[in-house]
Design an enzyme around this catalytic site. Structure first.
Site, PDB file in Angstrom:
ATOM      1  CB  SER B 125      -3.657 -36.846  -7.922  1.00  0.00           C
ATOM      2  OG  SER B 125      -2.283 -36.586  -6.349  1.00  0.00           O
ATOM      3  CE1 TYR B 153      -7.271 -39.367  -5.147  1.00  0.00           C
ATOM      4  CE2 TYR B 153      -4.965 -38.927  -5.910  1.00  0.00           C
ATOM      5  CZ  TYR B 153      -5.898 -38.343  -5.086  1.00  0.00           C
ATOM      6  OH  TYR B 153      -5.611 -37.280  -4.908  1.00  0.00           O
ATOM      7  CE  LYS B 157      -7.927 -36.922  -8.501  1.00  0.00           C
ATOM      8  NZ  LYS B 157      -8.722 -36.917  -8.046  1.00  0.00           N
TER       9      LYS B 157
END
Lengths: 335, 335
Positions: B125, B153, B157
């Site tokens: 991402s 998050y 990633k």
């Protein structure tokens, strides 16, 4: 205050513990206890200090207990070395990744139980850098060079840097990752690190033994002394968060030298007969690993904390001789 | 060939499976089976395809079985979203870090049992990027911008990118990480992602509903369509390793737009009355997260693979309307 030093029986770890005991304080607070957590037993002088508590055994099985025990700070140095991790993938995962995660989980559990976050200094490594087909390695790696690890060791160090940064952001720990340059001259015998020869080509000739250099003498690398490394770790521990500057890892200072410059320094310090004990015999495995490493480094954030590299590699050799003059067996590679 | 799509019941995952089924082949080989591994059931048209096998349940409990089962390739899209991970740290660790690690461990076990490595496309991402006190975020993030995640998050990633790169280096998997830009316009209801409003401010007005924009209209962000995202994932899967270019992650293409430009495009496509349904009401939590995000991105490596961004955001809005014209309930936010 109460500290833990993982890997505190190792070369850098033991020197760090010795320096902390000699200072007696950290951040202006008296050091009452240092727990050395290591697979091996520490040197006798450390174990004999009433402030030292020794916990010997695999770290992964030890860190879970930390969720029930208060520490003001942790120096997390324990690590399998690069060559070991290349040879044994599971060892690297367990020793360098899973152990750090378990340590972070335990420190977080303390915070969630209502305690203040522990300060954590993590010994990352210049091995996070490397060339990738998509991006070349610059001549000198800086604090902001894009890491592209070429070994499992470097990968796990980088991964732990980012986990620690996120734990820090969440307030679960006050973490600071410092990338250690390659420490030379290490006493004792060669270890499993692919970088072991950087010490061997100085230590063995000084002890009257032949040494084999597995790479060309044009190979350049960022080296540092154990003194500067210990200084760096303590300075990073004591820095305010503002002075540390962000959550990303910083480089510790290095002396950028070629193998030829190292041997020139050896000759300047100890004479041509000592230098002549180094023989070149290329080892493709080691040369291949080293080819993916940085040829030199800068350390701007460390400089802002007042940290400076040694002036030259000859100084590092003289330090090594001074440090081990009282222990001539070390110079013979028998320690 | 046999493929797995984790998160294959999600918005992007279902579109990817639908595209794969429509193609019928990948790398010139017929697709005989696609296993959809997801917590939720996939859309009925996918489940009805004889080539599709649905495995519903937590992925962490599913991936262990993969060490005994042959897959030619895996698209690993399953993920808890950014807002969820900020609210529930353990959920993020389990869903986005531990699950990927377990997947990698299982794929490695296959190789160590003598099988060929599976090809793995990982949906990373643009959230890996962010500003740190030690390094500013550039106006446009490129393939080689230094990642500095500002969320768990984004951290997970980035960590998975590097684990996959190292597994790839060791030959345990043929891994390719592609950084997805923020996909808009998503149909259905808002989800837990902090980026959810980028879809909401288009989708709700088109469905005749009011939408709240939680950030200023000067906020800029790299957006993309689901079509371009699915194209990107398939292209990255089919690329040779040489064409992919290294082991580091690449950016997928983006249209860099401000919220104001998005609303201008909405007005151009659907008229001023539709635009007038967007109301600005600042949400400090969301604005704070978004402030750490990239304002735009470039995608040079993806361009070398032939991938291009949509020409403008109005095109993305028209695609959304076309895709959902047959399902007017989607335009009403009821799907």
């Amino acid at each position: 205050m109460k500290l833990m030093v993982t890997g505190g029986a190792g070369f850098v770890g033991a020197r760090l513990v010795r320096a902390l005991l000699a200072r007696g304080e950290l951040q202006g607070r008296a050091i009452e206890r240092i727990v050395i957590a290591d697979q091996a037993a520490p040197p006798a002088d450390l174990a004999a200090d009433v402030r030292v508590e020794v916990r010997t055994g695999p770290l992964l099985s030890q860190v879970g207990a930390l969720k029930d025990e208060a520490f003001d700070g942790v120096f997390h140095l324990a690590s399998a070395v690069s060559g070991e991790c290349e040879a044994d993938f599971d060892l690297g995962l367990r020793s360098n990744l899973d152990t750090t995660r378990a340590l972070l989980d335990a420190l977080r559990a303390r915070v969630e139980a209502g305690h203040a976050p522990a300060r954590l200094v993590f010994s990352s490594s210049v091995a996070v850098f490397g060339p990738d087909a998509s991006v070349p390695l610059p001549a000198l790696v800086t604090d902001t060079t894009l890491p592209a690890p070429q070994t499992s060791y470097g990968t796990h160090k980088l991964v732990c840097e980012h986990l620690i940064a996120d734990w820090t952001r969440k307030g679960f720990v006050d973490g600071r990752s410092a990338r250690l340059m390659t420490v030379a001259v290490r006493p004792g015998r060669p270890n499993g690190a692919a970088s072991s020869f950087f010490s061997g080509i100085i230590r063995e000739p000084l002890a009257g033994e032949e040494a084999i250099c597995p790479v060309d003498d044009t190979v350049s690398h960022p080296l540092t002394s154990v003194r500067a490394t210990v200084d760096g770790l303590i300075t990073v521990y004591e820095a305010s968060r503002e002075a540390f500057g962000g959550r990303l890892a910083l480089n510790l200072p290095a002396v950028n030298v070629t193998v030829r410059q190292m041997l020139d320094a050896l000759e300047a310090v100890a004479g041509p007969a000592v230098r002549a004990r180094v023989r070149f015999e290329r080892d493709e495995r080691i040369a291949g690993i080293v080819a993916g490493w940085s040829r030199g480094a800068t350390a701007e954030r460390a400089a802002a904390l007042g940290l400076r590299p040694e002036p030259d590699f000859a100084t590092i050799i003289r330090q090594y001789i001074d440090d081990h003059a009282a222990h001539p067996t070390a110079l013979r590679g028998l320690q």
